[in-house]
Motif scaffolding. Structure first.
Motif, short mmCIF file in Angstrom:
data_model
loop_
_atom_site.label_atom_id
_atom_site.label_comp_id
_atom_site.label_asym_id
_atom_site.label_seq_id
_atom_site.Cartn_x
_atom_site.Cartn_y
_atom_site.Cartn_z
N ALA A 1 33.09 40.01 31.08
CA ALA A 1 33.92 39.10 31.38
C ALA A 1 34.55 39.31 32.99
O ALA A 1 35.22 38.52 33.69
N PHE A 2 34.56 40.49 33.30
CA PHE A 2 35.03 41.08 34.73
C PHE A 2 34.37 40.36 35.63
O PHE A 2 34.96 40.18 36.89
N ILE A 3 33.13 39.72 35.50
CA ILE A 3 32.49 38.99 36.48
C ILE A 3 33.36 37.70 37.09
O ILE A 3 33.62 37.10 38.00
N ASP A 4 33.82 36.96 35.97
CA ASP A 4 34.77 35.95 36.14
C ASP A 4 35.91 36.26 36.92
O ASP A 4 36.50 35.49 37.69
N TYR A 5 36.58 37.28 36.37
CA TYR A 5 37.64 37.89 37.04
C TYR A 5 37.31 38.17 38.63
O TYR A 5 38.19 37.99 39.60
N LEU A 6 36.37 38.85 38.69
CA LEU A 6 36.07 39.18 40.22
C LEU A 6 35.78 38.09 40.99
O LEU A 6 36.19 37.96 42.43
N PHE A 7 35.18 36.79 40.54
CA PHE A 7 35.01 35.38 41.60
C PHE A 7 36.20 34.32 41.19
O PHE A 7 35.95 33.53 41.79
N GLY A 8 37.27 34.90 40.54
CA GLY A 8 38.35 33.93 40.39
C GLY A 8 38.07 32.82 39.45
O GLY A 8 38.53 31.68 39.66
N THR A 9 37.36 32.81 38.38
CA THR A 9 36.75 31.78 37.72
C THR A 9 37.38 31.95 36.31
O THR A 9 36.99 31.39 35.21
N ALA A 10 38.04 32.89 35.94
CA ALA A 10 38.63 33.42 34.63
C ALA A 10 39.83 32.43 34.21
O ALA A 10 40.54 32.11 35.20
N VAL A 11 39.71 31.97 32.87
CA VAL A 11 40.85 31.22 32.37
C VAL A 11 42.28 31.99 32.59
O VAL A 11 42.58 33.07 32.19
N LYS A 12 43.14 31.19 32.92
CA LYS A 12 44.49 31.70 32.84
C LYS A 12 45.33 30.91 32.00
O LYS A 12 45.57 29.70 32.48
N SER A 13 45.84 31.36 30.85
CA SER A 13 46.63 30.51 29.91
C SER A 13 47.59 31.30 29.25
O SER A 13 47.42 32.60 29.05
N ASP A 14 48.79 30.70 28.86
CA ASP A 14 49.78 31.52 28.10
C ASP A 14 49.36 31.26 26.53
O ASP A 14 49.88 32.12 25.94
N ARG A 15 48.49 30.49 26.09
CA ARG A 15 47.94 30.46 24.79
C ARG A 15 46.98 31.46 24.66
O ARG A 15 46.20 31.63 25.23
N LEU A 16 46.87 31.72 23.30
CA LEU A 16 45.64 32.72 22.90
C LEU A 16 44.35 32.01 22.84
O LEU A 16 43.31 32.65 23.23
N TRP A 17 44.43 30.91 22.23
CA TRP A 17 43.28 30.12 21.91
C TRP A 17 43.39 28.65 22.46
O TRP A 17 44.38 28.11 22.44
N PRO A 18 42.06 28.06 22.71
CA PRO A 18 42.18 26.57 23.05
C PRO A 18 42.60 25.69 21.98
O PRO A 18 42.50 26.03 20.88
N GLY A 19 42.91 24.47 22.45
CA GLY A 19 43.18 23.48 21.27
C GLY A 19 42.08 22.69 20.73
O GLY A 19 41.91 22.31 19.70
N LYS A 20 41.17 22.25 21.53
CA LYS A 20 40.26 21.19 21.52
C LYS A 20 38.76 21.46 22.08
O LYS A 20 38.93 21.87 23.37
N TYR A 21 37.87 21.38 21.56
CA TYR A 21 36.59 21.54 22.24
C TYR A 21 35.90 20.26 22.34
O TYR A 21 36.17 19.33 21.78
N GLY A 22 34.80 20.60 23.20
CA GLY A 22 33.99 19.44 23.77
C GLY A 22 33.82 18.95 24.99
O GLY A 22 34.73 19.38 25.61
N VAL A 23 33.19 17.79 25.52
CA VAL A 23 33.06 17.35 26.59
C VAL A 23 34.40 16.52 26.75
O VAL A 23 34.81 15.67 25.84
N LEU A 24 35.37 16.51 27.89
CA LEU A 24 36.24 15.79 28.36
C LEU A 24 35.79 14.31 28.37
O LEU A 24 35.12 14.03 29.13
N GLY A 25 36.26 13.38 27.49
CA GLY A 25 35.97 11.98 27.49
C GLY A 25 34.97 11.76 26.32
O GLY A 25 34.62 10.47 26.02
N ASP A 26 34.36 12.83 25.82
CA ASP A 26 33.42 12.73 24.52
C ASP A 26 32.56 11.60 24.71
O ASP A 26 32.27 10.83 23.91
N TYR A 27 31.60 11.73 25.91
CA TYR A 27 30.61 10.68 26.23
C TYR A 27 29.37 11.06 25.78
O TYR A 27 28.52 10.25 25.95
#
Length: 374
Positions: free
Chosen positions: A331-357
Motif C-alpha cells: 500500500a505504501f506505493i500509493d501513499y508514495l505516489f499520492g494515489t491513496a484514498v483519503k476518507s473519513d469512512r472505514l469502508w466504501p458504500g457502493k461498488y462497480g463502475v460509475l454509471g453501471d454501463y
C-alpha cells in the motif's frame, strides 16, 4: 430435473437450512469436481497442466477424490432417502455414480506424451476447491457484509470468468512466455541475474514482490487513465459485490497484457525458481483475499500492505475513491505516489463502475471493449 437445475443455477440468494439445499449444493459441487477429475485421470495429456502434473503426489490426489466421492454420495443419498431436494441430490448422485463407473479414484495413469495442447482442467478443479474451502469459511467467520449470501447477485458471471480464465491457462502461459522473451529478452544480463540469484531467499522474495508491484501499479494506473485500456479494465470494475470470486472477473486481453508486463522484470532479473514459486503463492492468495467479503484492516500495517479494506476502496463508486489505490501488494506505493484514498469512512458504500454501463454476462463482457460507444 434439468429444468430445476437450470432455474436453481440462474438464481441467487441465501440457501436456507433444513431443506437439503446446502448439503445438496455441496454434494453436487463435489460430484462435478470428481467427474471432471476422473476425466483428467483418463486424459492427462490434454486436460492437465504440465507444470502442475510434475509436482503432483498422485496418491494424495486419489485419496482426496475418494473422500469427495464418499462425502458427495453420502450427502446426496441421505437427502434422497429423506425427500429433501431430491432433484438436486439426484443430480449429485448421478454424477458420483458416473464418476465411479468410469473408474473413480482408481483410474490408472500410464505414460503419455508431454507436449500436447491442453486445457487446465486440473488447475480449475484444485483452485476452485481450495479457494472455496478456505475463503467461504473466512468470509463467514470475518464477514464485512453479513447479509451477503455466498450465491450473491451476478455470481454466475464471475464463475464463468473463473472457468474460462483457468481453462485457458495453457494459452496464457504460452502467450505470456512468448511475449516476454520476444519483447524483453534483449534486456537480460548474466551479471545481474547472477547477483539476483545469489541474494538471500527472503531478500529476493521482498524484491520480486516490490518489483512486480511497481510494474503492477503503473500498469494498473494506465488502465484507468488511458481510455482504450479502460475499455478492458472496466469489465473488472463492473462487479457490484465484493467476495472471493469477484477478482475472477477480468477480460482475457487484460490478463495477457498485465501478466506479460509483470513477468517481464521477473524474467529479466532472473529470480530463482524457489523465489518465483513463493511469489506465485503470495500473488494468488492476495488476488483472491483482497476482493473477499472480509472485515480486515491490520491496524498501522494497512499503510504498508494491501488489505481487503484498501482494495475495496479501489472498486468503489464513491467520488473520493475513483482512480485510487492501484497497488496489489504494498500500500505504501500509493501513499508514495499520492494515489491513496483519503476518507473519513472505514469502508466504501457502493461498488462497480460509475454509471453501471458494463453489461452483465461473460460473453457480453468479452465483447464489451470492442462494442462500447462511450
Amino acid at each position: 430435473m434439468l429444468d430445476k437445475l437450470n432455474d436453481f443455477t440462474a438464481s441467487h440468494g441465501e440457501l436456507r437450512p433444513g431443506r437439503g439445499h446446502i448439503s445438496g449444493v455441496i454434494a453436487l459441487s463435489l460430484g462435478i469436481l470428481c467427474f471432471l477429475g476422473v476425466l483428467a485421470f483418463h486424459f492427462p495429456q490434454y486436460l492437465t497442466t504440465p507444470q502442475l502434473r510434475r509436482a503432483y503426489n498422485v496418491d494424495v490426489i486419489r485419496t482426496l477424490m475418494f473422500a469427495a466421492l464418499v462425502i458427495a454420495g453420502g450427502l446426496s443419498l441421505v437427502n434422497i432417502i429423506f425427500n429433501r431436494s431430491r432433484w438436486l441430490s439426484s443430480a449429485a448422485f448421478l454424477l458420483v455414480t458416473s464418476a465411479a463407473l468410469l473408474g473413480g479414484h482408481k483410474v490408472p495413469v500410464h505414460d503419455f506424451a508431454d507436449n500436447t495442447p491442453y486445457i487446465g482442467l486440473d488447475w480449475f478443479i484444485l483452485d476452485l476447491l481450495g479457494s472455496a474451502l478456505i475463503f467461504i469459511f473466512v468470509e463467514k467467520l470475518f464477514a464485512l457484509r453479513r447479509d451477503q449470501p455466498i450465491f450473491r447477485a451476478e455470481w454466475q458471471c464471475d464463475f464463468h470468468h473463473f472457468i474460462v480464465n483457468h481453462m485457458v491457462v495453457g494459452f496464457v502461459l504460452l502467450a505470456t512466455n512468448l511475449l516476454v522473451h520476444r519483447l524483453f529478452g534483449w534486456a537480460a544480463s548474466d551479471g545481474i541475474r547472477g547477483w539476483v540469484q545469489g541474494l538471500n531467499f527472503w531478500v529476493a522474495l521482498f524484491l520480486i514482490i516490490l518489483v512486480a508491484d511497481l510494474v503492477q501499479y503503473w500498469t494498473h494506473r494506465a488502465y484507468h487513465e488511458v481510455p482504450v485500456l479502460w475499455r478492458l479494465h472496466a469489465v473488472h470494475h463492473s462487479v457490484k459485490s465484493m467476495d472471493w470470486m469477484a477478482g475472477s472477473r477480468q477480460h482475457i486481453l487484460e490478463l495477457l497484457i498485465t501478466r506479460t508486463l509483470v513477468l517481464a522484470p521477473i524474467y529479466v532479473l532472473g529470480f530463482s525458481k524457489e523465489v518465483i514459486d513463493a511469489y506465485i503463492v503470495i500473488v494468488g492468495f492476495q488476488a483472491v483475499f483482497n476482493h473477499a467479503n472480509v472485515s480486515v484492516r491490520l491496524g498501522p500495517l494497512r499503510y504498508v500492505l494491501v488489505t481487503p479494506n484498501f482494495h475495496h476502496w479501489h472498486h468503489s463508486q464513491d467520488q473520493e475513491a475513483l482512480d485510487r489505490n492501484y497497488a496489489a501488494h504494498f500500500a505504501f506505493i500509493d501513499y508514495l505516489f499520492g494515489t491513496a484514498v483519503k476518507s473519513d469512512r472505514l469502508w466504501p458504500g457502493k461498488y462497480g463502475v460509475l454509471g453501471d454501463y458494463v453489461p452483465n454476462g461473460f460473453v457480453k463482457q468479452l465483447k464489451f471493449p470492442f462494442t462500447w460507444k462511450g
